[in-house]
Design an enzyme around this catalytic site. Structure first.
Site, PDB file in Angstrom:
ATOM      1  N   GLY A  22      -3.342   5.079   2.735  1.00  0.00           N
ATOM      2  CA  GLY A  22      -4.470   4.411   2.079  1.00  0.00           C
ATOM      3  C   GLY A  22      -4.941   5.090   0.810  1.00  0.00           C
ATOM      4  O   GLY A  22      -6.060   4.849   0.359  1.00  0.00           O
ATOM      5  N   GLU A  92       0.043   8.427  -7.884  1.00  0.00           N
ATOM      6  CA  GLU A  92       1.395   8.993  -7.732  1.00  0.00           C
ATOM      7  C   GLU A  92       1.520  10.312  -8.494  1.00  0.00           C
ATOM      8  O   GLU A  92       2.525  10.584  -9.168  1.00  0.00           O
ATOM      9  CB  GLU A  92       2.469   7.994  -8.197  1.00  0.00           C
ATOM     10  CG  GLU A  92       2.410   6.642  -7.512  1.00  0.00           C
ATOM     11  CD  GLU A  92       2.846   6.653  -6.049  1.00  0.00           C
ATOM     12  OE1 GLU A  92       3.252   7.715  -5.524  1.00  0.00           O
ATOM     13  OE2 GLU A  92       2.769   5.573  -5.427  1.00  0.00           O
ATOM     14  N   CYS A 186       3.910  11.413  12.772  1.00  0.00           N
ATOM     15  CA  CYS A 186       3.171  12.645  13.027  1.00  0.00           C
ATOM     16  C   CYS A 186       4.153  13.827  13.016  1.00  0.00           C
ATOM     17  O   CYS A 186       5.372  13.639  12.946  1.00  0.00           O
ATOM     18  CB  CYS A 186       2.431  12.558  14.353  1.00  0.00           C
ATOM     19  SG  CYS A 186       3.541  12.628  15.761  1.00  0.00           S
TER      20      CYS A 186
HETATM   21  P1  ADP Z   1      -0.658   4.854   0.098  1.00  0.00           P
HETATM   22  O1  ADP Z   1      -1.125   4.701  -1.339  1.00  0.00           O
HETATM   23  O2  ADP Z   1      -1.209   6.083   0.776  1.00  0.00           O
HETATM   24  O3  ADP Z   1       0.845   4.718   0.264  1.00  0.00           O
HETATM   25  P2  ADP Z   1      -1.762   2.229   0.452  1.00  0.00           P
HETATM   26  O4  ADP Z   1      -3.208   2.277   0.034  1.00  0.00           O
HETATM   27  O5  ADP Z   1      -0.784   1.651  -0.534  1.00  0.00           O
HETATM   28  O6  ADP Z   1      -1.297   3.664   0.950  1.00  0.00           O
HETATM   29  O7  ADP Z   1      -1.592   1.338   1.795  1.00  0.00           O
HETATM   30  C1  ADP Z   1      -2.397   1.522   2.947  1.00  0.00           C
HETATM   31  C2  ADP Z   1      -2.209   0.292   3.841  1.00  0.00           C
HETATM   32  O8  ADP Z   1      -0.866   0.278   4.352  1.00  0.00           O
HETATM   33  C3  ADP Z   1      -3.053   0.258   5.102  1.00  0.00           C
HETATM   34  O9  ADP Z   1      -4.355  -0.225   4.876  1.00  0.00           O
HETATM   35  C4  ADP Z   1      -2.255  -0.679   6.005  1.00  0.00           C
HETATM   36  O10 ADP Z   1      -2.601  -2.025   5.733  1.00  0.00           O
HETATM   37  C5  ADP Z   1      -0.816  -0.503   5.535  1.00  0.00           C
HETATM   38  N1  ADP Z   1       0.068   0.211   6.479  1.00  0.00           N
HETATM   39  C6  ADP Z   1       1.378  -0.068   6.661  1.00  0.00           C
HETATM   40  N2  ADP Z   1       1.949   0.794   7.544  1.00  0.00           N
HETATM   41  C7  ADP Z   1       0.974   1.656   7.942  1.00  0.00           C
HETATM   42  C8  ADP Z   1       0.936   2.790   8.837  1.00  0.00           C
HETATM   43  N3  ADP Z   1       2.008   3.218   9.491  1.00  0.00           N
HETATM   44  N4  ADP Z   1      -0.242   3.430   8.970  1.00  0.00           N
HETATM   45  C9  ADP Z   1      -1.335   3.011   8.315  1.00  0.00           C
HETATM   46  N5  ADP Z   1      -1.368   1.963   7.467  1.00  0.00           N
HETATM   47  C10 ADP Z   1      -0.224   1.272   7.265  1.00  0.00           C
HETATM   48 ZN    ZN Z   2       4.109  10.457  16.453  1.00  0.00          ZN
END
Ligand code: ADP
Ligand code: ZN
Length: 207
Positions: A22, A92, A186
Site C-alpha cells: 500500500g 519507487e 512473511c
Molecule cells: P505498493 O505500492 O506497496 O506495491 P499499492 O498501493 O500499489 O502497493 O497496492 C496496495 C493494494 O494491493 C492493496 O490495497 C490491495 O488492494 C492490493 N493487494 C494485492 N495483493 C495484496 C497482498 N498480498 N496484500 C495486501 N494487499 C494486496
Molecule cells: Zn506466511
C-alpha cells in the site's frame, strides 16, 4: 503523522515496505491531502516501473492515480524540480542512485516536505538501493506490510517467482513485474534457493 514538523520548515517522510503493502496508495493519499491544503505538489516516479497507467502516473494496485514526472536518477529529478513546489513526492525510490540522499537532504533544508515511497528490501530480503540511507535520515518512517499469500500473516518479504518457482539468490536484483513475478510473503514463507540447480552442479563439479 507529519503534524509535529509543520513548524520546522522542511522534512523527509519515507513510506517503506514490500510490494502490495500500500505504499503507492499512501503516497497518493498524502499527495491528495497536500493538494487539498493548496500546496504546490510535484510527483516523480522511476522510469522502470511502467506497469499500470504508463510512465506519467503513480498508480496503486487498486487503480488510483496521480500524475507524475518520470525520472531515472537523482540528477534528472533535480533538473526538473519546480522551484515553486512545496511538496516533492517520489515513488519507487529504491531504483534511484545514492545522489537522491543528498538531493532530498538539500530540499528539506530549503523548506520542502519530501515524501519518498519505496521497497526497502529486494527479492532476497536484503536492503534495496538508497532506501536504508533514506530511512535513516528521514524524520518520519512508516513501514507497511502486505498480506502473506501463503499463510495470511503480515508480509515483509517480496517473493520473486520465475516460472512459478522461487527465484534463486543469484538472479538479478532488478526485475520489474507484477503478480506474475512477485508475491507478498512473511519471513517464514519467503523462499530464496541458494542457487539454481545448474549452478549448484557446476559448483560441485569444480570443487
Ligand atoms: P505498493 O505500492 O506497496 O506495491 P499499492 O498501493 O500499489 O502497493 O497496492 C496496495 C493494494 O494491493 C492493496 O490495497 C490491495 O488492494 C492490493 N493487494 C494485492 N495483493 C495484496 C497482498 N498480498 N496484500 C495486501 N494487499 C494486496
Ligand atoms: Zn506466511
Amino acid at each position: 503523522m507529519s503534524g509535529p514538523f509543520h513548524q520546522t520548515g522542511g522534512w523527509i517522510e519515507v513510506v517503506a515496505g514490500v510490494m502490495f503493502s500500500g505504499k503507492s496508495e499512501e503516497l497518493i493519499r498524502r499527495v491528495r491531502r497536500a493538494m487539498i491544503a493548496k500546496k504546490k505538489v510535484q510527483v516523480f516516479k522511476s522510469h522502470l516501473d511502467a506497469r499500470y497507467a504508463g510512465l506519467y502516473k503513480v498508480s496503486s494496485h487498486d487503480g488510483r492515480t496521480v500524475e507524475a514526472v518520470p525520472a531515472d536518477s537523482a540528477a534528472q529529478i533535480s533538473q526538473q524540480i519546480n522551484p515553486q513546489a512545496n511538496v516533492i513526492a517520489i515513488d519507487e525510490a529504491q531504483f534511484l542512485d545514492d545522489g537522491i540522499v543528498e538531493l532530498v537532504t538539500s530540499l528539506a533544508a530549503r523548506g520542502r516536505r519530501v515524501i519518498l515511497a519505496g521497497t526497502d528490501t529486494d527479492f532476497r530480503g536484503e536492503p534495496f538501493g538508497p532506501m536504508p540511507q533514506l530511512m535513516a535520515i528521514a524524520e518520519v518512517v512508516d513501514k507497511l506490510h502486505a498480506i502473506c499469500v501463503l499463510c495470511g500473516g503480515p508480509a515483509s518479504r517480496n517473493q520473486r517467482l520465475i516460472g512459478g518457482k522461487p527465484a534463486p539468490y543469484n538472479s538479478p536484483q532488478v526485475m520489474v513485474g507484477g503478480t506474475e513475478a512477485y508475491e507478498a510473503r512473511c519471513r517464514m514463507c519467503h523462499e530464496v534457493p541458494a542457487s539454481d540447480a545448474g549452478q549448484v552442479t557446476l559448483f560441485r563439479n569444480t570443487a
